[in-house]
Design an enzyme around this catalytic site. Structure first.
Site, PDB file in Angstrom:
ATOM      1  N   GLY A 253       0.771  -1.212   0.022  1.00 27.72           N
ATOM      2  CA  GLY A 253      -0.033   0.024  -0.087  1.00 27.72           C
ATOM      3  C   GLY A 253       0.857   1.355   0.139  1.00 27.72           C
ATOM      4  O   GLY A 253       0.484   2.268   0.860  1.00 27.72           O
ATOM      5  N   ALA A 254       1.965   1.531  -1.007  1.00 28.85           N
ATOM      6  CA  ALA A 254       2.797   2.369  -0.917  1.00 28.85           C
ATOM      7  C   ALA A 254       2.406   3.414  -1.916  1.00 28.85           C
ATOM      8  O   ALA A 254       3.184   4.495  -2.069  1.00 28.85           O
ATOM      9  CB  ALA A 254       4.247   1.931  -1.170  1.00 28.85           C
ATOM     10  N   THR A 255       1.186   3.096  -2.417  1.00 26.89           N
ATOM     11  CA  THR A 255       0.821   4.136  -3.511  1.00 26.89           C
ATOM     12  C   THR A 255      -0.070   5.484  -3.063  1.00 26.89           C
ATOM     13  O   THR A 255      -0.151   6.563  -3.629  1.00 26.89           O
ATOM     14  CB  THR A 255       0.014   3.578  -4.700  1.00 26.89           C
TER      15      THR A 255
ATOM     16  N   SER B  64      -5.676  -0.425  13.661  1.00 31.76           N
ATOM     17  CA  SER B  64      -6.764   0.563  13.681  1.00 31.76           C
ATOM     18  C   SER B  64      -7.362   0.485  15.020  1.00 31.76           C
ATOM     19  O   SER B  64      -7.647  -0.397  15.749  1.00 31.76           O
ATOM     20  CB  SER B  64      -7.843   0.406  12.576  1.00 31.76           C
TER      21      SER B  64
ATOM     22  N   TYR C 122     -15.532  -3.935   8.618  1.00 25.60           N
ATOM     23  CA  TYR C 122     -14.166  -3.315   8.791  1.00 25.60           C
ATOM     24  C   TYR C 122     -13.552  -3.499  10.293  1.00 25.60           C
ATOM     25  O   TYR C 122     -12.612  -3.927  10.382  1.00 25.60           O
ATOM     26  CB  TYR C 122     -14.373  -1.670   8.272  1.00 25.60           C
TER      27      TYR C 122
ATOM     28  N   LYS D 215     -10.108  -5.471  11.216  1.00 30.84           N
ATOM     29  CA  LYS D 215      -8.860  -4.883  12.118  1.00 30.84           C
ATOM     30  C   LYS D 215      -8.806  -5.611  13.435  1.00 30.84           C
ATOM     31  O   LYS D 215      -7.847  -5.473  14.156  1.00 30.84           O
ATOM     32  CB  LYS D 215      -9.294  -3.249  12.205  1.00 30.84           C
TER      33      LYS D 215
ATOM     34  N   VAL E 100      -6.747   9.556  10.445  1.00 31.81           N
ATOM     35  CA  VAL E 100      -5.806   9.985   9.427  1.00 31.81           C
ATOM     36  C   VAL E 100      -6.299  10.384   8.132  1.00 31.81           C
ATOM     37  O   VAL E 100      -7.126   9.547   7.584  1.00 31.81           O
ATOM     38  CB  VAL E 100      -4.683   8.997   9.219  1.00 31.81           C
TER      39      VAL E 100
HETATM   40  P1  NDP Z   1      -5.352   4.833   1.382  1.00 30.85           P
HETATM   41  O1  NDP Z   1      -6.648   4.723   0.864  1.00 30.85           O
HETATM   42  O2  NDP Z   1      -4.650   6.297   1.169  1.00 30.85           O
HETATM   43  O3  NDP Z   1      -4.326   3.944   1.219  1.00 30.85           O
HETATM   44  C1  NDP Z   1      -4.354   2.570   1.033  1.00 30.85           C
HETATM   45  C2  NDP Z   1      -3.239   1.913   0.091  1.00 30.85           C
HETATM   46  O4  NDP Z   1      -3.648   0.499   0.289  1.00 30.85           O
HETATM   47  C3  NDP Z   1      -3.057   2.380  -1.051  1.00 30.85           C
HETATM   48  O5  NDP Z   1      -1.575   2.252  -1.493  1.00 30.85           O
HETATM   49  C4  NDP Z   1      -3.839   1.266  -1.834  1.00 30.85           C
HETATM   50  O6  NDP Z   1      -2.881   0.981  -3.475  1.00 30.85           O
HETATM   51  C5  NDP Z   1      -3.515  -0.190  -1.042  1.00 30.85           C
HETATM   52  N1  NDP Z   1      -4.430  -1.065  -1.111  1.00 30.85           N
HETATM   53  C6  NDP Z   1      -5.679  -1.016  -0.978  1.00 30.85           C
HETATM   54  N2  NDP Z   1      -6.288  -2.352  -1.482  1.00 30.85           N
HETATM   55  C7  NDP Z   1      -5.393  -2.925  -2.014  1.00 30.85           C
HETATM   56  C8  NDP Z   1      -5.238  -4.389  -2.673  1.00 30.85           C
HETATM   57  N3  NDP Z   1      -6.320  -5.361  -2.651  1.00 30.85           N
HETATM   58  N4  NDP Z   1      -3.980  -4.880  -3.152  1.00 30.85           N
HETATM   59  C9  NDP Z   1      -2.874  -4.033  -2.872  1.00 30.85           C
HETATM   60  N5  NDP Z   1      -2.593  -2.826  -2.262  1.00 30.85           N
HETATM   61  C10 NDP Z   1      -4.014  -2.368  -1.889  1.00 30.85           C
HETATM   62  O7  NDP Z   1      -5.451   4.786   3.078  1.00 30.85           O
HETATM   63  P2  NDP Z   1      -4.543   4.550   4.226  1.00 30.85           P
HETATM   64  O8  NDP Z   1      -3.283   5.034   3.910  1.00 30.85           O
HETATM   65  O9  NDP Z   1      -5.264   5.800   5.279  1.00 30.85           O
HETATM   66  O10 NDP Z   1      -4.732   3.239   4.686  1.00 30.85           O
HETATM   67  C11 NDP Z   1      -3.655   2.344   4.807  1.00 30.85           C
HETATM   68  C12 NDP Z   1      -3.970   1.436   6.018  1.00 30.85           C
HETATM   69  O11 NDP Z   1      -4.108   2.212   7.389  1.00 30.85           O
HETATM   70  C13 NDP Z   1      -5.093   0.697   5.803  1.00 30.85           C
HETATM   71  O12 NDP Z   1      -4.866  -0.706   6.423  1.00 30.85           O
HETATM   72  C14 NDP Z   1      -6.189   1.094   6.782  1.00 30.85           C
HETATM   73  O13 NDP Z   1      -7.067   0.214   7.070  1.00 30.85           O
HETATM   74  C15 NDP Z   1      -5.381   1.740   8.099  1.00 30.85           C
HETATM   75  N6  NDP Z   1      -5.838   2.988   8.776  1.00 30.85           N
HETATM   76  C16 NDP Z   1      -6.154   4.049   8.215  1.00 30.85           C
HETATM   77  C17 NDP Z   1      -6.803   5.220   9.110  1.00 30.85           C
HETATM   78  C18 NDP Z   1      -7.251   6.255   8.419  1.00 30.85           C
HETATM   79  O14 NDP Z   1      -7.995   7.089   9.152  1.00 30.85           O
HETATM   80  N7  NDP Z   1      -6.776   6.761   7.327  1.00 30.85           N
HETATM   81  C19 NDP Z   1      -6.942   4.722  10.563  1.00 30.85           C
HETATM   82  C20 NDP Z   1      -6.485   3.400  10.816  1.00 30.85           C
HETATM   83  C21 NDP Z   1      -5.869   2.562  10.044  1.00 30.85           C
HETATM   84  P3  NDP Z   1      -3.535   0.382  -4.622  1.00 30.85           P
HETATM   85  O15 NDP Z   1      -5.010   1.133  -4.650  1.00 30.85           O
HETATM   86  O16 NDP Z   1      -2.668   1.199  -5.458  1.00 30.85           O
HETATM   87  O17 NDP Z   1      -3.585  -0.983  -4.648  1.00 30.85           O
HETATM   88  C1  8X3 Z   2      -9.818   3.694  10.410  1.00 29.39           C
HETATM   89  C2  8X3 Z   2     -10.035   4.795  11.376  1.00 29.39           C
HETATM   90  O1  8X3 Z   2     -12.155   5.140  12.900  1.00 29.39           O
HETATM   91  O2  8X3 Z   2     -12.472   5.440  10.633  1.00 29.39           O
HETATM   92  O3  8X3 Z   2      -9.209   2.554  10.518  1.00 29.39           O
HETATM   93  O4  8X3 Z   2     -12.352   3.174  11.435  1.00 29.39           O
HETATM   94  S1  8X3 Z   2     -12.021   4.445  11.388  1.00 29.39           S
END
Ligand code: NDP
Ligand code: 8X3
Length: 252
Positions: free
Chosen positions: A10-12, A139, A152, A156, A185
């Protein structure tokens, strides 16, 4: 000390992209993973000025894609020192009785099974070398359930159980396991959850200063730079305006 190799799923976007940028500036070589090849390519070109970078395009939900991609790594790149299981997200916020089954499958397949598929490829090498560090992005949704969070949150909670299980099973090999559990976030997370509905996507961050991906990256760098005998096992991090999954102070 030789640079460690960190593989980030998920580095994109969002948290994963922020981790990539920070680790590139701190003596890590990077394997950047995601489905969006164009974004991986751009990030790789940018970070290549600072460190060595490989990219792997695969969907974590597809077991064969995961194993083919990870087994294509050659030479030094096979020895992953740091695995950051970050890929995933939420799809929908529907009550369980009217939930979209495709959304449920997407979350369970990426957040739980995807994390397992990637880990299964990387962990044997860490155990054999008796060194390594796994960082799982959990999370607050893995600690508390909120309305519409159902599947979801379940995914988690599963990550939480897997992090604890990994810590026990990898204990004898001395492999570190850290779980980071963020609250709100601001990334693409909410846009994905609400399928591009910009107004609904913006609502969770309205009237407060949310965390940024960089805040999470900062904690991960801290965990990765502790002395060899120290492991940061588990972290919960909120923006100051947040006290729990559901208690949030908003300025109007
Ligand atoms: P983004 O949507 O900004 O990034 C998600 C990343 O995951 C993207 O790089 C996407 O890349 C990759 N991804 C999603 N599905 C797939 C898949 N099927 N295969 C490969 N790559 C995948 O979200 P966040 O950066 O916020 O999320 C990152 C992590 O943090 C997640 O696990 C999320 O649940 C967790 N999280 C987020 C919070 C928030 O409030 N934002 C809070 C707590 C946890 P691509 O689409 O290019 O494949
Ligand atoms: C993402 C945080 O509170 O939107 O995991 O589920 S929340």
């Amino acid at each position: 000390m030789a640079k460690r190799i960190a593989l980030i799923t998920g580095a994109t976007a969002g948290i994963g992209e922020a981790i990539a940028r920070l680790l590139a500036a701190h003596d890590f070589k990077l394997i950047l993973c995601g489905r969006r090849a164009d974004r991986l390519q751009r990030l790789s070109e940018e970070l290549s000025h600072k460190t060595e970078v490989q990219t792997l395009v695969f969907d974590v939900r597809r077991r064969k894609e995961v194993s083919d991609a990870l087994q294509s790594l050659k030479g030094q790149w096979q020895k992953v020192d740091v695995l950051i299981n970050n890929a995933g997200g939420a799809h929908g916020l529907d009550p369980i009785q009217s939930g979209n089954v495709d959304d449920w499958e997407a979350m369970i397949d990426a957040n739980v099974k995807g994390l397992l598929y990637v880990s299964r490829e990387i962990l044997p090498g860490m155990v054999e070398r008796k060194s390594g560090h796994v960082i799982n992005i959990g999370s607050i949704a893995g600690r508390e359930v909120y309305a519409g969070g159902n599947v979801y949150c379940a995914s988690k909670f599963a990550v939480d159980a897997l992090s604890r299980g990994m810590r026990i099973d990898l204990n004898a090999a001395g492999v570190k396991v850290t779980q980071v559990n963020p609250g709100l976030v601001e990334t693409e997370f909410s846009k994905v959850r609400f399928k591009g509905d910009e107004a609904r996507a913006a609502a969770p961050y309205h009237g407060l200063q949310p965390l940024r991906g960089e805040d999470i990256a900062d904690l991960i760098l801290f965990a990765l730079t502790r002395p060899p005998h120290v492991v940061v096992a588990d972290l919960v991090v909120f923006p100051v305006a947040q006290a729990s999954a559901t208690v949030v102070k908003r300025e109007s």
